[in-house]
Design a protein around this motif. Structure first.
Motif, mmCIF file in Angstrom:
data_model
loop_
_atom_site.group_PDB
_atom_site.id
_atom_site.type_symbol
_atom_site.label_atom_id
_atom_site.label_comp_id
_atom_site.label_asym_id
_atom_site.label_seq_id
_atom_site.Cartn_x
_atom_site.Cartn_y
_atom_site.Cartn_z
ATOM 1 N N GLY A 157 0.770 -1.423 0.042
ATOM 2 C CA GLY A 157 -0.112 0.085 -0.082
ATOM 3 C C GLY A 157 0.905 1.304 0.018
ATOM 4 O O GLY A 157 1.858 1.178 0.364
ATOM 5 N N ARG A 158 0.387 2.424 -0.475
ATOM 6 C CA ARG A 158 0.913 3.744 -0.573
ATOM 7 C C ARG A 158 0.942 4.357 0.676
ATOM 8 O O ARG A 158 2.117 4.776 0.938
ATOM 9 C CB ARG A 158 0.242 4.575 -1.596
ATOM 10 C CG ARG A 158 0.785 5.788 -1.693
ATOM 11 C CD ARG A 158 0.291 6.763 -2.801
ATOM 12 N NE ARG A 158 1.152 7.590 -3.359
ATOM 13 C CZ ARG A 158 1.296 8.892 -2.648
ATOM 14 N NH1 ARG A 158 0.451 9.131 -1.611
ATOM 15 N NH2 ARG A 158 2.111 9.839 -3.163
ATOM 16 N N ASN A 159 0.178 4.271 1.630
ATOM 17 C CA ASN A 159 0.298 5.205 2.908
ATOM 18 C C ASN A 159 1.167 4.431 3.971
ATOM 19 O O ASN A 159 1.406 3.228 3.806
ATOM 20 C CB ASN A 159 -1.149 5.366 3.374
ATOM 21 C CG ASN A 159 -2.025 6.167 2.816
ATOM 22 O OD1 ASN A 159 -1.659 6.979 1.757
ATOM 23 N ND2 ASN A 159 -3.356 6.502 3.368
ATOM 24 N N LYS A 160 1.659 5.306 4.902
ATOM 25 C CA LYS A 160 2.531 4.879 5.934
ATOM 26 C C LYS A 160 1.650 4.895 6.947
ATOM 27 O O LYS A 160 0.638 5.528 7.178
ATOM 28 C CB LYS A 160 3.454 5.819 6.099
ATOM 29 C CG LYS A 160 4.321 6.227 5.045
ATOM 30 C CD LYS A 160 5.310 4.961 4.655
ATOM 31 C CE LYS A 160 6.205 4.566 5.603
ATOM 32 N NZ LYS A 160 7.219 3.621 5.239
ATOM 33 N N TYR A 161 1.570 3.841 7.938
ATOM 34 C CA TYR A 161 1.043 3.747 9.365
ATOM 35 C C TYR A 161 1.855 3.119 10.346
ATOM 36 O O TYR A 161 2.841 2.475 10.087
ATOM 37 C CB TYR A 161 -0.305 2.785 9.000
ATOM 38 C CG TYR A 161 -0.045 1.335 9.132
ATOM 39 C CD1 TYR A 161 -0.110 0.651 10.248
ATOM 40 C CD2 TYR A 161 0.234 0.796 7.842
ATOM 41 C CE1 TYR A 161 0.202 -0.827 10.329
ATOM 42 C CE2 TYR A 161 0.720 -0.581 7.867
ATOM 43 C CZ TYR A 161 0.473 -1.431 8.927
ATOM 44 O OH TYR A 161 0.556 -2.741 8.998
ATOM 45 N N ILE A 162 1.278 3.471 11.586
ATOM 46 C CA ILE A 162 2.048 2.768 12.882
ATOM 47 C C ILE A 162 1.173 2.445 13.735
ATOM 48 O O ILE A 162 0.098 3.410 13.924
ATOM 49 C CB ILE A 162 3.158 3.879 13.477
ATOM 50 C CG1 ILE A 162 3.870 3.191 14.577
ATOM 51 C CG2 ILE A 162 2.341 4.933 13.966
ATOM 52 C CD1 ILE A 162 5.208 4.327 14.874
ATOM 53 N N VAL A 201 -2.135 5.252 13.573
ATOM 54 C CA VAL A 201 -1.843 6.448 13.113
ATOM 55 C C VAL A 201 -1.463 6.137 11.485
ATOM 56 O O VAL A 201 -0.925 5.344 11.144
ATOM 57 C CB VAL A 201 -0.807 7.509 13.543
ATOM 58 C CG1 VAL A 201 -0.690 8.705 12.737
ATOM 59 C CG2 VAL A 201 -1.222 7.834 15.003
ATOM 60 N N GLU A 202 -2.170 7.077 10.472
ATOM 61 C CA GLU A 202 -2.055 6.922 9.088
ATOM 62 C C GLU A 202 -1.778 8.209 8.397
ATOM 63 O O GLU A 202 -2.395 9.254 8.788
ATOM 64 C CB GLU A 202 -3.067 6.280 8.408
ATOM 65 C CG GLU A 202 -2.954 5.765 7.063
ATOM 66 C CD GLU A 202 -4.014 4.892 6.649
ATOM 67 O OE1 GLU A 202 -4.134 4.483 5.260
ATOM 68 O OE2 GLU A 202 -5.131 4.742 7.390
ATOM 69 N N CYS A 203 -1.007 8.030 7.294
ATOM 70 C CA CYS A 203 -0.975 9.392 6.460
ATOM 71 C C CYS A 203 -0.180 9.018 5.241
ATOM 72 O O CYS A 203 0.099 7.902 5.161
ATOM 73 C CB CYS A 203 0.036 10.426 7.281
ATOM 74 S SG CYS A 203 1.753 9.791 7.494
ATOM 75 N N THR A 204 -0.456 10.034 4.244
ATOM 76 C CA THR A 204 0.328 9.955 2.830
ATOM 77 C C THR A 204 1.809 9.846 3.106
ATOM 78 O O THR A 204 2.246 10.473 4.157
ATOM 79 C CB THR A 204 0.014 10.796 2.004
ATOM 80 O OG1 THR A 204 0.585 12.134 2.529
ATOM 81 C CG2 THR A 204 -1.394 11.033 1.814
ATOM 82 N N PRO A 205 2.671 9.351 2.267
ATOM 83 C CA PRO A 205 4.266 9.210 2.264
ATOM 84 C C PRO A 205 4.427 10.733 2.377
ATOM 85 O O PRO A 205 5.552 11.107 2.879
ATOM 86 C CB PRO A 205 4.701 8.560 1.161
ATOM 87 C CG PRO A 205 3.686 8.342 0.306
ATOM 88 C CD PRO A 205 2.133 8.570 1.393
ATOM 89 N N GLY A 242 7.049 -1.737 18.631
ATOM 90 C CA GLY A 242 8.321 -2.053 18.366
ATOM 91 C C GLY A 242 8.545 -2.286 17.060
ATOM 92 O O GLY A 242 9.495 -2.778 16.591
ATOM 93 N N ARG A 243 7.400 -1.960 16.139
ATOM 94 C CA ARG A 243 7.683 -2.419 14.687
ATOM 95 C C ARG A 243 7.835 -1.084 13.971
ATOM 96 O O ARG A 243 8.090 -1.145 12.594
ATOM 97 C CB ARG A 243 6.432 -3.067 14.041
ATOM 98 C CG ARG A 243 5.928 -4.399 14.696
ATOM 99 C CD ARG A 243 7.124 -5.486 14.255
ATOM 100 N NE ARG A 243 6.443 -5.569 12.701
ATOM 101 C CZ ARG A 243 5.657 -6.372 12.319
ATOM 102 N NH1 ARG A 243 4.804 -7.077 13.300
ATOM 103 N NH2 ARG A 243 5.294 -6.575 11.118
ATOM 104 N N GLY A 244 7.580 0.253 14.394
ATOM 105 C CA GLY A 244 7.996 1.234 13.672
ATOM 106 C C GLY A 244 6.759 1.513 12.464
ATOM 107 O O GLY A 244 5.720 1.008 12.612
ATOM 108 N N TRP A 245 7.206 2.474 11.774
ATOM 109 C CA TRP A 245 6.132 2.801 10.631
ATOM 110 C C TRP A 245 6.391 1.634 9.375
ATOM 111 O O TRP A 245 7.460 1.064 9.277
ATOM 112 C CB TRP A 245 6.793 4.295 10.057
ATOM 113 C CG TRP A 245 6.277 5.178 10.782
ATOM 114 C CD1 TRP A 245 7.023 5.670 11.794
ATOM 115 C CD2 TRP A 245 5.298 5.957 10.640
ATOM 116 N NE1 TRP A 245 6.434 6.880 12.275
ATOM 117 C CE2 TRP A 245 5.047 7.087 11.890
ATOM 118 C CE3 TRP A 245 3.911 5.824 9.951
ATOM 119 C CZ2 TRP A 245 4.236 8.135 11.947
ATOM 120 C CZ3 TRP A 245 2.833 6.819 10.326
ATOM 121 C CH2 TRP A 245 3.071 7.787 11.069
ATOM 122 N N LEU A 246 5.119 1.335 8.800
ATOM 123 C CA LEU A 246 4.993 0.324 8.127
ATOM 124 C C LEU A 246 4.210 0.848 6.618
ATOM 125 O O LEU A 246 3.387 1.805 6.840
ATOM 126 C CB LEU A 246 4.071 -0.942 8.507
ATOM 127 C CG LEU A 246 4.965 -1.535 9.868
ATOM 128 C CD1 LEU A 246 3.870 -2.630 10.520
ATOM 129 C CD2 LEU A 246 6.058 -2.227 9.563
#
Length: 399
Positions: A157-162, A201-205, A242-246
């Protein structure tokens, strides 16, 4: 029949429970790479349809899940510069750690062997088994060892999430949107215990890099997010797992079985977190596989037909949800396009991001934003929840 489940998540543990209930003579082992009590993630959400299934298959574990679940009403939509809007509905949530405790305890009560800190590095080293269930997640090692056969495909997917947690307890499922100097950023939050909520939390790159989140260490990044969403968190901190942004990884597999190996849960398919169905689908996979296996240990010649039946049933059931998940994730990738809508139209667009609603749902949404109409809708839905709960065998032992 000897069965080995590789992965001690909801899919593997629940299948072990059902398979043992169907035939207590089965020798079932669950292998989990993490230590006991350690898991990734915070809380999971589910709805009445899963609860109905759980009570139908094993009232004992279902009653324990029901008793432990956090019950919440309606959805709240908060967007910067707009009045708060509300979406009808209700649901349930539960800490992932608590869910695994319940399922692990139930499996052991029935005689299942659960082995923790068994980090499989070579699938060829698995102990001999008549059936191997690969339920070891989206990055399944068992599946990847025969990647050419399973035909797994991964779409990013395009968006980043954590995936974060917070001690701030949201009273209900909440979507919150904030506009920053780098663009829009938003969260999906829901309570899952008396002192904890999940906070994704989610947002565009572009927003992610514009805010400098790509260059911050976890503690600094979490503090920055807590600052952006301060009015929603009442000063509470954010913690990550502990996984960070994905980036979301959409996994599909052309085939789910290979000899005596079968895929289950995220090893076979993933659905975007925006529709909150990952745990539900994993546990329903477990139900379908348990149904497909004959009640008594079958000859090896009958196993391929059972696995084919399981795969066909689940692929048919998954198809509409996978379409909905794609539409939902695509909506969030286009979220800035909807930001200029008035509050009620924005929240309806969010609600109908799958594009499935008939016209009357728009009229219902617009008419139930006032306090009186909203209260009446909540009463109606609460009565529905009570009625469905009343029909379930809640007198089963909860331990």
């Amino acid at each position: 029949m000897r069965i080995t489940c590789v992965g001690g998540g909801p899919a593997g543990l629940y299948f072990a429970v059902l398979a043992k209930l169907a035939d207590p003579a089965r020798e079932i082992t669950v292998l989990e790479r993490n230590p006991a009590g350690v898991t990734y993630g915070w809380g999971v959400v589910f709805w009445d349809d899963l609860l109905d299934d759980l009570f139908r298959y094993d009232p004992v574990s279902a009653a324990r899940i029901w008793e432990a679940a956090f019950k919440w009403d309606e959805y709240e939509v908060r967007a910067a510069g707009k009045p708060v809007s509300f979406l009808g509905g209700y649901g349930f949530s539960l800490g992932r750690h608590r869910l695994l405790d319940i399922l692990g305890d139930r499996a052991r009560e029935l005689g299942v062997t659960v082995r923790y800190e068994d980090d499989l590095t070579d699938p060829d080293q698995l102990p001999p088994a008549d059936l191997i269930v690969a339920c070891d997640g989206a990055g399944s090692r068992v599946r990847d060892a025969a990647a050419e056969h399973f035909g797994a495909q991964v779409e990013t997917g395009r968006n980043k999430y954590i995936w974060l947690g917070t001690p701030h307890v949201f009273r209900t499922f909440t979507f919150g949107f904030e506009e920053t100097e780098a663009g829009w950023i938003w969260f999906h939050a829901y309570p899952f215990a008396d002192g904890a909520s999940t906070f994704i939390v989610e947002c565009t790159p572009e927003t992610w890099s514009g805010l400098g989140l790509d260059r911050m260490d976890p503690a600094t990044g979490n503090a920055r997010l807590a600052q952006i969403f301060a009015r929603h968190l009442d000063g509470a901190p954010l913690d990550d797992a502990g996984r960070g942004w994905l980036n979301f990884r959409r996994v599909t597999a052309e085939r789910w079985d290979h000899g005596n190996v079968v895929l289950m849960g995220d090893a076979a398919h993933t659905t975007h977190f925006a529709i909150g169905s990952g745990t539900k689908l994993a546990m329903q996979d477990a139900m379908a596989l348990a149904d497909a296996l004959p009640a008594t240990s079958p000859p090896a010649a009958l196993l391929p037909a059972a696995l084919e039946q399981y795969e066909h049933r689940r692929k048919v059931a998954l198809a509409p949800l996978q379409r909905a998940a794609r539409a939902s994730s695509a909506w969030f990738e286009r979220m800035p396009d909807y930001a200029g809508l008035p509050a009620r139209r924005f929240s309806y667009a969010l609600s109908n991001r799958r594009g499935e609603y008939p016209a009357w749902r728009y009229l219902l949404h617009m008419s139930t934003q006032g306090a009186v109409a909203r209260t009446m809708l909540r009463w109606t839905l609460s009565a529905r929840r009570w009625n469905r709960a009343r029909r379930r065998p809640l007198r089963a032992a909860v331990g």
